[in-house]
Design a protein around this motif. Structure first.
Motif, PDB file in Angstrom:
ATOM      1  N   GLN A  71     -15.220   5.622   6.383  1.00 26.09           N
ATOM      2  CA  GLN A  71     -14.117   4.693   6.661  1.00 26.09           C
ATOM      3  C   GLN A  71     -13.405   4.198   5.395  1.00 26.09           C
ATOM      4  OE1 GLN A  71     -13.119   4.323   9.730  1.00 26.09           O
ATOM      5  NE2 GLN A  71     -11.376   3.148   9.011  1.00 26.09           N
ATOM      6  N   PRO A  72     -14.161   3.705   4.379  1.00 26.57           N
ATOM      7  CA  PRO A  72     -13.481   3.243   3.168  1.00 26.57           C
ATOM      8  C   PRO A  72     -12.651   4.342   2.516  1.00 26.57           C
ATOM      9  CG  PRO A  72     -15.750   2.514   3.160  1.00 26.57           C
ATOM     10  CD  PRO A  72     -15.604   3.437   4.313  1.00 26.57           C
ATOM     11  N   HIS A  73     -13.196   5.582   2.532  1.00 27.18           N
ATOM     12  CA  HIS A  73     -12.487   6.698   1.913  1.00 27.18           C
ATOM     13  C   HIS A  73     -11.153   6.932   2.625  1.00 27.18           C
ATOM     14  CE1 HIS A  73     -12.048  10.380  -0.377  1.00 27.18           C
ATOM     15  NE2 HIS A  73     -11.691  10.998   0.758  1.00 27.18           N
ATOM     16  N   LYS A  74     -11.188   6.851   3.956  1.00 27.35           N
ATOM     17  CA  LYS A  74      -9.982   7.071   4.763  1.00 27.35           C
ATOM     18  C   LYS A  74      -8.948   5.976   4.466  1.00 27.35           C
ATOM     19  CE  LYS A  74     -10.018   8.675   9.237  1.00 27.35           C
ATOM     20  NZ  LYS A  74     -10.392   8.545  10.646  1.00 27.35           N
ATOM     21  N   ARG A  75      -9.425   4.726   4.347  1.00 29.99           N
ATOM     22  CA  ARG A  75      -8.520   3.615   4.117  1.00 29.99           C
ATOM     23  C   ARG A  75      -7.814   3.765   2.770  1.00 29.99           C
ATOM     24  NH1 ARG A  75     -11.919  -0.247   5.933  1.00 29.99           N
ATOM     25  NH2 ARG A  75     -12.685  -0.708   3.853  1.00 29.99           N
ATOM     26  N   ARG A  76      -8.581   4.212   1.754  1.00 34.15           N
ATOM     27  CA  ARG A  76      -8.014   4.339   0.425  1.00 34.15           C
ATOM     28  C   ARG A  76      -6.962   5.447   0.395  1.00 34.15           C
ATOM     29  NH1 ARG A  76     -12.537   4.878  -3.435  1.00 34.15           N
ATOM     30  NH2 ARG A  76     -12.222   7.119  -3.339  1.00 34.15           N
ATOM     31  N   ARG A  77      -7.241   6.507   1.143  1.00 31.77           N
ATOM     32  CA  ARG A  77      -6.343   7.648   1.141  1.00 31.77           C
ATOM     33  C   ARG A  77      -4.999   7.271   1.802  1.00 31.77           C
ATOM     34  NH1 ARG A  77      -8.627  13.027   3.672  1.00 31.77           N
ATOM     35  NH2 ARG A  77      -9.680  13.478   1.712  1.00 31.77           N
ATOM     36  N   THR A  78      -5.029   6.468   2.883  1.00 32.52           N
ATOM     37  CA  THR A  78      -3.788   6.100   3.582  1.00 32.52           C
ATOM     38  C   THR A  78      -2.949   5.145   2.740  1.00 32.52           C
ATOM     39  OG1 THR A  78      -4.979   4.357   4.720  1.00 32.52           O
ATOM     40  CG2 THR A  78      -4.666   6.423   5.922  1.00 32.52           C
ATOM     41  N   SER A  79      -3.583   4.343   1.883  1.00 25.55           N
ATOM     42  CA  SER A  79      -2.803   3.393   1.090  1.00 25.55           C
ATOM     43  C   SER A  79      -2.205   4.067  -0.144  1.00 25.55           C
ATOM     44  CB  SER A  79      -3.666   2.211   0.659  1.00 25.55           C
ATOM     45  OG  SER A  79      -4.635   2.643  -0.278  1.00 25.55           O
ATOM     46  N   GLU A  80      -2.703   5.257  -0.477  1.00 27.12           N
ATOM     47  CA  GLU A  80      -2.270   5.896  -1.721  1.00 27.12           C
ATOM     48  C   GLU A  80      -0.773   6.215  -1.765  1.00 27.12           C
ATOM     49  OE1 GLU A  80      -3.295   9.737  -4.489  1.00 27.12           O
ATOM     50  OE2 GLU A  80      -4.526   9.365  -2.725  1.00 27.12           O
ATOM     51  N   PRO A  81      -0.173   6.814  -0.708  1.00 29.29           N
ATOM     52  CA  PRO A  81       1.258   7.115  -0.782  1.00 29.29           C
ATOM     53  C   PRO A  81       2.123   5.885  -1.043  1.00 29.29           C
ATOM     54  CG  PRO A  81       0.259   8.274   1.054  1.00 29.29           C
ATOM     55  CD  PRO A  81      -0.782   7.356   0.518  1.00 29.29           C
ATOM     56  N   SER A  82       1.804   4.750  -0.399  1.00 30.47           N
ATOM     57  CA  SER A  82       2.630   3.555  -0.600  1.00 30.47           C
ATOM     58  C   SER A  82       2.482   3.034  -2.031  1.00 30.47           C
ATOM     59  CB  SER A  82       2.259   2.462   0.401  1.00 30.47           C
ATOM     60  OG  SER A  82       0.934   2.043   0.195  1.00 30.47           O
ATOM     61  N   GLU A  83       1.256   3.151  -2.581  1.00 27.36           N
ATOM     62  CA  GLU A  83       1.054   2.726  -3.975  1.00 27.36           C
ATOM     63  C   GLU A  83       1.895   3.580  -4.917  1.00 27.36           C
ATOM     64  OE1 GLU A  83      -3.103   2.926  -4.886  1.00 27.36           O
ATOM     65  OE2 GLU A  83      -3.639   1.476  -3.338  1.00 27.36           O
ATOM     66  N   ILE A  84       1.896   4.892  -4.666  1.00 25.25           N
ATOM     67  CA  ILE A  84       2.665   5.801  -5.525  1.00 25.25           C
ATOM     68  C   ILE A  84       4.163   5.522  -5.370  1.00 25.25           C
ATOM     69  CG2 ILE A  84       3.308   8.226  -5.875  1.00 25.25           C
ATOM     70  CD1 ILE A  84       0.394   8.964  -5.334  1.00 25.25           C
ATOM     71  N   GLU A  85       4.602   5.262  -4.135  1.00 23.02           N
ATOM     72  CA  GLU A  85       6.019   4.966  -3.909  1.00 23.02           C
ATOM     73  C   GLU A  85       6.440   3.692  -4.653  1.00 23.02           C
ATOM     74  OE1 GLU A  85       6.853   4.909   0.258  1.00 23.02           O
ATOM     75  OE2 GLU A  85       6.505   7.058   0.508  1.00 23.02           O
ATOM     76  N   GLU A  86       5.579   2.671  -4.608  1.00 30.16           N
ATOM     77  CA  GLU A  86       5.871   1.423  -5.328  1.00 30.16           C
ATOM     78  C   GLU A  86       5.943   1.674  -6.828  1.00 30.16           C
ATOM     79  OE1 GLU A  86       3.124  -1.673  -4.255  1.00 30.16           O
ATOM     80  OE2 GLU A  86       3.594  -1.458  -2.130  1.00 30.16           O
ATOM     81  N   ARG A  87       5.013   2.519  -7.318  1.00 32.57           N
ATOM     82  CA  ARG A  87       5.002   2.821  -8.755  1.00 32.57           C
ATOM     83  C   ARG A  87       6.264   3.584  -9.155  1.00 32.57           C
ATOM     84  NH1 ARG A  87       1.728   6.521 -12.299  1.00 32.57           N
ATOM     85  NH2 ARG A  87       2.051   5.622 -14.358  1.00 32.57           N
ATOM     86  N   LEU A  88       6.677   4.520  -8.307  1.00 32.87           N
ATOM     87  CA  LEU A  88       7.906   5.283  -8.587  1.00 32.87           C
ATOM     88  C   LEU A  88       9.108   4.339  -8.662  1.00 32.87           C
ATOM     89  CD1 LEU A  88       7.502   8.414  -6.265  1.00 32.87           C
ATOM     90  CD2 LEU A  88       7.484   8.394  -8.758  1.00 32.87           C
ATOM     91  N   GLU A  89       9.172   3.419  -7.696  1.00 29.26           N
ATOM     92  CA  GLU A  89      10.286   2.462  -7.671  1.00 29.26           C
ATOM     93  C   GLU A  89      10.295   1.607  -8.932  1.00 29.26           C
ATOM     94  OE1 GLU A  89      11.934  -1.024  -4.707  1.00 29.26           O
ATOM     95  OE2 GLU A  89      10.812   0.649  -3.863  1.00 29.26           O
ATOM     96  N   SER A  90       9.106   1.146  -9.330  1.00 30.69           N
ATOM     97  CA  SER A  90       8.995   0.317 -10.533  1.00 30.69           C
ATOM     98  C   SER A  90       9.418   1.106 -11.774  1.00 30.69           C
ATOM     99  CB  SER A  90       7.549  -0.177 -10.679  1.00 30.69           C
ATOM    100  OG  SER A  90       7.391  -0.831 -11.898  1.00 30.69           O
ATOM    101  N   LEU A  91       8.960   2.348 -11.887  1.00 33.79           N
ATOM    102  CA  LEU A  91       9.296   3.179 -13.059  1.00 33.79           C
ATOM    103  C   LEU A  91      10.802   3.412 -13.149  1.00 33.79           C
ATOM    104  CD1 LEU A  91       6.456   5.886 -12.906  1.00 33.79           C
ATOM    105  CD2 LEU A  91       6.834   4.259 -14.767  1.00 33.79           C
ATOM    106  N   ILE A  92      11.415   3.727 -12.005  1.00 37.94           N
ATOM    107  CA  ILE A  92      12.856   4.017 -12.013  1.00 37.94           C
ATOM    108  C   ILE A  92      13.656   2.753 -12.324  1.00 37.94           C
ATOM    109  CG2 ILE A  92      14.819   4.723 -10.574  1.00 37.94           C
ATOM    110  CD1 ILE A  92      12.843   6.626  -9.099  1.00 37.94           C
ATOM    111  N   CYS A  93      13.279   1.633 -11.699  1.00 37.51           N
ATOM    112  CA  CYS A  93      14.046   0.390 -11.888  1.00 37.51           C
ATOM    113  C   CYS A  93      13.926  -0.151 -13.310  1.00 37.51           C
ATOM    114  CB  CYS A  93      13.602  -0.681 -10.889  1.00 37.51           C
ATOM    115  SG  CYS A  93      14.081  -0.281  -9.201  1.00 37.51           S
ATOM    116  N   ARG A  94      12.785   0.097 -13.961  1.00 38.82           N
ATOM    117  CA  ARG A  94      12.558  -0.510 -15.281  1.00 38.82           C
ATOM    118  C   ARG A  94      12.982   0.373 -16.443  1.00 38.82           C
ATOM    119  NH1 ARG A  94       6.552  -2.643 -15.233  1.00 38.82           N
ATOM    120  NH2 ARG A  94       7.098  -3.135 -17.386  1.00 38.82           N
ATOM    121  N   VAL A  95      13.321   1.636 -16.179  1.00 36.30           N
ATOM    122  CA  VAL A  95      13.730   2.498 -17.285  1.00 36.30           C
ATOM    123  C   VAL A  95      15.013   1.935 -17.907  1.00 36.30           C
ATOM    124  CG1 VAL A  95      15.166   4.099 -15.923  1.00 36.30           C
ATOM    125  CG2 VAL A  95      14.059   4.901 -18.012  1.00 36.30           C
TER     126      VAL A  95
END
Length: 754
Positions: A14-38
């Motif tokens: 269960q924990p492994h599954k939960r971490r995997r589902t949250s990963e795309p949103s974390e990456i999307e947030e990071r992408l947004e932050s990287l693009i906005c702050r450049v």
């Protein structure tokens, strides 16, 4: 950026599954932050940051392409001050992935069409500018950009369309040329000459009746107040004469020229400007605000001339920074002061000029007025050694030019200055302004000082203001804001007016007993509300209640303003009564005072909000009824259900009828309010003009200037509502027989959206 995560054999399912589902949103947030702050301050160079980010985004394209496209389209629209940073990034991505470049261009064109359809014309300008700069990054082919601009300028040939529509398309074209003019001219000089010739032809035949209404100053010395398209055209003409050499735009793509020039380019899909419809609302024309030139800062870097394209680019970028960060004053101030190339220009002068340009923009500033006060305070805190001096210099210039300043702008200057002083212990070198003491008190300078001190008292208290101002200024100092109780002085034997004596005795006594504070006065109005309603039943009664309020509190304008506001809210008086009272002979002495117009605009806003509120209630009730019908259609079981639904519909339909009547009544009241106001303006201005003509005196007196500009102010501040009643105003009040001095104001207003 790696998207792979190391698995742990001991992880539960269960924990492994939960971490995997949250990963795309974390990456999307990071992408947004990287693009906005450049492009923000960093230990690495901008070029290396862009190259690194392009690599990260390229690696993430297979899984997050739609997200990356969406973020890049959004920053192109919302962060225009970093335009060339993002065009370079798109150029690098296009060089690595041609298909992505094509999809991005298509997405931008889709977004541009959506913005135009939704009347988001300011954002649309930024998108056009972004597309044009992609030509420099070898993403878009120059001929297709020229073709798009040809379509833009062809709008000027359309028939039966508002001038403001043509203005916008011409502005979108001209304002992109500082970024891309050189590249387009090198590739398509004949076509560009043809488009510029068409533009010049249009600019020569444009109507400019609206200009006087939008100018901050009526005089063109020391700086001409030019119409925005005329000014931009002069700047582009100079840029062309200088062989399109511009020295201020940050162009990071030049460092990647060897990579970008190898990239394949895309043709823009054919773009036809959407046709004009009744729902199209185009931006109003503007007048360019000028306050400084190179002589104002002889020691620092030279300020670019008013017709140099660098001046346009700097001002445009500073406006964009304010637009992006206005809700966060600290961030906004920091971003303004860290503007690129600040060592090559007198940045503090540019910032102060741009902030005042927005504050004084007519008909209304882009943001709430108090934002500009807080922003200037923040800028003074961040640059205590230099910015306060520039601001003091600007204040002095504005004061010196009060005689030709628009009355609405004087109001805003007064509001800003008094608020600013309240944050710096009301310290000011008042002796430097002692020249105002030698003027007639109706002239702009003494009137301005008097209103500033009055407003400062609202933000402090009477004795404090008396203490900080030199004794010589006593004639302009605010009166002690005490209640004048007519019946407290036994020697006062003035006769009463034709109104019933009981109104005078009741209102005088009640306000005297409740004079201790605003709260006491509000409680008194609430407690004796029924008595007020009975006494002020007729229009004359309402008018007399307002006259008595003025008699009691004439030394305390703020108390008058809040009491009138409360009386409108509690329906003791109505909006039309307030308008008639303001234009009554009893108020002639204070007619040009700021607080009178504060009350009138507040009254109009209340009326407008009342209409909007009832209209909203009506729409919501109609929507409820529609939902009931929809439910009944989808769940139509038997006759009993139909009968119960009909019973449910009954009350709603009755409510809709009642609300429709209320809306019609409120709109009629609103229309009547504007008719009363404009009729009274016409009457007092006509009386003044006849008096001057008969006596052989000059029409242009301080009173006349104030009155005619207050009329302009009513038109400008409430233009969206007034436009609904244009036909009535034209047929009933602003007819051809009216004196041309008054009629000119109406014609200028009509020209704003012509």
């Amino acid at each position: 950026m790696s998207r792979r995560r190391h698995s742990d054999e001991n992880d539960g399912g269960q924990p492994h599954k939960r971490r995997r589902t949250s990963e795309p949103s974390e990456i999307e947030e990071r992408l947004e932050s990287l693009i906005c702050r450049v492009g923000e301050k960093s230990t690495s160079s901008l070029e290396s940051n862009l190259e690194g980010l392009a690599g990260v985004l390229e690696a993430d394209l297979p899984n997050y392409k739609s997200k990356i496209l969406r973020i890049l389209c959004t920053v192109a629209r919302l962060l225009p001050e970093k335009l060339t940073v993002y065009t370079t990034l798109v150029g690098l991505l296009n060089a690595r992935n041609y298909n992505f470049g094509g999809e991005f261009v298509e997405a931008m064109i889709r977004q541009l069409k959506e913005c135009l359809k939704a009347n988001m014309y300011n954002e649309a300008v930024y998108l056009v500018r972004f597309l044009s700069d992609l030509v420099n990054c070898h993403v878009i082919a120059a001929p297709s950009m020229v073709a798009m601009f040809e379509n833009f300028v062809s709008v000027t040939q359309e028939e039966d369309v508002p001038q403001v529509r043509c203005d916008w398309y011409v502005f979108a074209f001209l304002s992109s040329l500082p970024w891309v003019g050189k590249e387009l001219y090198e590739k398509k000089d004949a076509e560009m000459d043809r488009i510029l010739s068409q533009t010049e032809s249009y600019l020569k035949r444009r109507q400019k009746i609206h200009v006087p209404m939008l100018q901050v100053w009526s005089a063109d010395k020391p700086h001409p107040q030019e119409e925005y398209l005329d000014c931009l055209w002069a700047q582009i003409q100079k840029l062309k004469k200088d062989r399109w050499q511009e020295r201020h735009i940050l162009r990071p793509y030049l460092a990647f020229d060897s990579i970008l020039c190898e990239a394949l380019q895309h043709n823009l899909p054919p773009f036809t400007p959407p046709p004009h419809t009744e729902d199209s609302v185009y931006p109003m024309p503007r007048v360019i605000f000028r306050m400084f030139d190179y002589t104002d800062d002889p020691e620092g870097p030279v300020m670019p001339g008013s017709h140099s394209v660098e001046r346009f680019v700097i001002e445009e970028n500073l406006h964009c920074i304010i637009k992006s960060h206005w809700k966060e004053r600290k961030t906004c101030a920091a971003q303004l002061l860290s503007y690129p190339g600040n060592n090559k220009i007198p940045l503090n002068y540019h910032i102060v000029e741009v902030v005042f340009a927005e504050l004084f923009q007519l008909p209304v500033p882009p943001h709430i007025e108090v934002m500009y006060t807080t922003l200037l305070i923040e800028l003074c805190k961040l640059q205590p050694g230099s910015l306060p001096q520039v601001l003091a210099q600007a204040t002095e210039m504005l004061y010196m030019r009060l005689d030709t300043m628009n009355t609405t702008c004087i109001d805003r200057f007064m509001n800003w200055f008094s608020h600013h002083l309240s944050n710096f212990q009301f310290r000011w070198s008042w002796e430097d302004w002692s020249d105002c003491l030698t003027h007639d008190l109706d002239k702009p300078k003494p009137k301005f000082v008097r209103e500033v001190l009055e407003k400062c008292m609202r933000l402090s208290y009477h004795q404090r203001i008396i203490d900080i101002v030199p004794a010589t200024f006593s004639v302009l100092s605010p009166a002690n804001p005490s209640c004048i109780y007519k019946y407290g002085d036994e020697s006062n034997n003035e006769g009463f007016t034709f109104n019933p004596l009981k109104i005078e005795v009741f209102v005088q006594t009640l306000l005297h007993l409740a004079a201790k504070s605003f709260s006491h006065s509000f409680s008194a109005l609430a407690k004796f509300h029924e008595v007020f309603k009975t006494l002020a039943e007729s229009d004359e009664g309402k008018l007399h209640v307002l006259r008595v309020v003025y008699e009691v509190w004439k030394n305390h304008p703020q108390m008058i303003a809040v009491l009138v506001d409360k009386m409108i809210r509690t329906q003791i008086v109505d909006c039309a009564a307030v308008a008639n009272w303001i234009f009554s002979p009893e108020l002639a002495h204070d007619f040009t005072r700021f607080y009178i117009w504060e009350i009138l605009h507040s009254t109009i806003r209340k009326m407008n909000k009342h209409v909007v509120k009832i209209q909203k209630e009506l729409e919501e009730t109609k929507a409820r009824l529609a939902r009931q019908h929809k439910r009944r259609d989808s769940d139509d079981d038997d006759d009993d259900d139909d009968r119960s639904s009909d019973r449910e519909d009954g009350p709603l339909e009755e409510q809709i009828e009642r609300l429709q009547e209320k809306v019609e009544s409120a709109q009629s009241e609103q229309k009547n309010l504007f008719l009363v106001i404009f009729q009274r303006f016409i009457m007092i201005l006509t009386e003044h003009l006849v008096r001057c003509e008969t006596g052989g005196i000059d029409v242009i007196t301080p009173w006349y200037k104030n009155c005619i500009e207050r009329l302009q102010q009513i038109f400008l501040q409430h233009h969206q509502i007034i436009q609904q009643y244009m036909l009535t105003l034209e047929n009933l009040l602003f007819t051809a027989e009216l004196d041309h001095h008054i009629l000119a104001v109406f014609q200028q207003f009509c020209a704003l959206q012509a």
